[in-house]
Design a protein around this motif. Structure first.
Motif, PDB file in Angstrom:
ATOM      1  N   SER A  22     105.754  11.083  40.511  1.00 21.82           N
ATOM      2  CA  SER A  22     105.474  10.316  41.720  1.00 21.82           C
ATOM      3  C   SER A  22     105.193  11.184  42.944  1.00 21.82           C
ATOM      4  N   GLY A  23     104.898  12.453  42.740  1.00 22.37           N
ATOM      5  CA  GLY A  23     104.618  13.333  43.872  1.00 22.37           C
ATOM      6  C   GLY A  23     103.213  13.133  44.402  1.00 22.37           C
ATOM      7  N   PRO A  24     102.789  13.998  45.322  1.00 23.11           N
ATOM      8  CA  PRO A  24     101.435  13.886  45.880  1.00 23.11           C
ATOM      9  C   PRO A  24     100.376  14.192  44.813  1.00 23.11           C
ATOM     10  N   LYS A  25      99.246  13.548  44.932  1.00 23.60           N
ATOM     11  CA  LYS A  25      98.137  13.773  44.000  1.00 23.60           C
ATOM     12  C   LYS A  25      97.529  15.150  44.233  1.00 23.60           C
ATOM     13  N   TYR A  26      96.843  15.650  43.223  1.00 13.90           N
ATOM     14  CA  TYR A  26      96.226  16.975  43.288  1.00 13.90           C
ATOM     15  C   TYR A  26      95.359  17.124  44.539  1.00 13.90           C
ATOM     16  N   ALA A  27      94.539  16.120  44.828  1.00 18.66           N
ATOM     17  CA  ALA A  27      93.636  16.195  45.981  1.00 18.66           C
ATOM     18  C   ALA A  27      94.399  16.418  47.286  1.00 18.66           C
ATOM     19  N   GLU A  28      95.625  15.910  47.365  1.00 18.07           N
ATOM     20  CA  GLU A  28      96.425  16.052  48.582  1.00 18.07           C
ATOM     21  C   GLU A  28      97.004  17.457  48.747  1.00 18.07           C
ATOM     22  N   VAL A  29      97.185  18.177  47.640  1.00 20.09           N
ATOM     23  CA  VAL A  29      97.828  19.499  47.708  1.00 20.09           C
ATOM     24  C   VAL A  29      96.883  20.652  47.386  1.00 20.09           C
ATOM     25  N   ALA A  30      95.679  20.357  46.923  1.00 13.86           N
ATOM     26  CA  ALA A  30      94.756  21.400  46.454  1.00 13.86           C
ATOM     27  C   ALA A  30      94.526  22.488  47.495  1.00 13.86           C
ATOM     28  N   LYS A  31      94.342  22.106  48.734  1.00 14.30           N
ATOM     29  CA  LYS A  31      94.048  23.095  49.777  1.00 14.30           C
ATOM     30  C   LYS A  31      95.261  23.932  50.153  1.00 14.30           C
TER      31      LYS A  31
END
Length: 147
Positions: A22-31
Motif C-alpha cells: 500500500s505504499g506510493p506507486k513507482y511513478a510517485e517515487v521514481a524521481k
C-alpha cells in the motif's frame, strides 16, 4: 439476510486486500530514487498484484541478509557491490536465484507464489528488464531495508 451477506462480502474483500502493498506507486517515487554509487548495481524485487497466494509473504534474503518481503502488488530495491549474489525466500522449502551483478547494472527479480505440499511457496526468477519495468510502473513501493 442481505445485510449479513453484504457484511460478509465486505469483510472477505478487506481480508484479501489487507495483504497487498500500500505504499506510493513507482511513478510517485521514481524521481527520488538515488543514482548508483561507483562499483554498485541495483536489484529490484517485485511481485504482481494477483490475489493468488496473497497470504504468503515471506522475507526475501540477499546473500543470507533480509532485504524485504514478497508482498502482492509491491516492489523494493537494494544497491549492492558488483559480484555474485543469491536471493532466497523460504516457506516450507527455500527457493533461490543466483546471478552476477555488474557495476552500474540493474537486475529485476520477480517473486511469485506457487503451490507447495503444505504451504505455498515463493519462487524467485530473474525477469527481462523491459517486462519488469512495465510491471513495476503499476506497483507500490514497500519498506526498504537498509544494508
Amino acid at each position: 439476510m442481505k445485510r449479513r451477506l453484504a457484511l460478509a462480502a465486505t469483510l472477505a474483500a478487506a481480508a484479501l486486500f489487507a495483504g497487498c502493498a500500500s505504499g506510493p506507486k513507482y511513478a510517485e517515487v521514481a524521481k527520488s530514487i538515488p543514482t548508483l554509487k561507483a562499483g554498485e548495481g541495483r536489484i529490484y524485487f517485485f511481485r504482481s498484484s494477483s490475489m493468488f497466494g496473497a497470504a504468503i509473504q515471506p522475507e526475501i534474503k540477499l546473500n543470507d541478509q533480509v532485504v524485504g518481503s514478497s508482498q502482492p502488488g509491491g516492489f523494493f530495491y537494494v544497491d549492492r557491490p558488483a559480484g555474485k549474489h543469491v536471493a532466497s525466500a523460504s516457506t516450507e522449502t527455500e527457493k533461490t536465484a543466483s546471478f552476477q551483478l555488474d557495476a552500474g547494472e540493474t537486475k529485476y527479480l520477480r517473486t511469485s507464489p506457487s503451490f507447495g505440499v503444505l504451504v505455498g511457496r515463493i519462487v524467485i526468477e530473474i525477469e527481462e528488464p523491459a517486462k519488469a519495468k512495465a510491471e513495476i510502473e503499476g506497483l507500490s513501493l514497500t519498506t526498504l531495508t537498509k544494508k
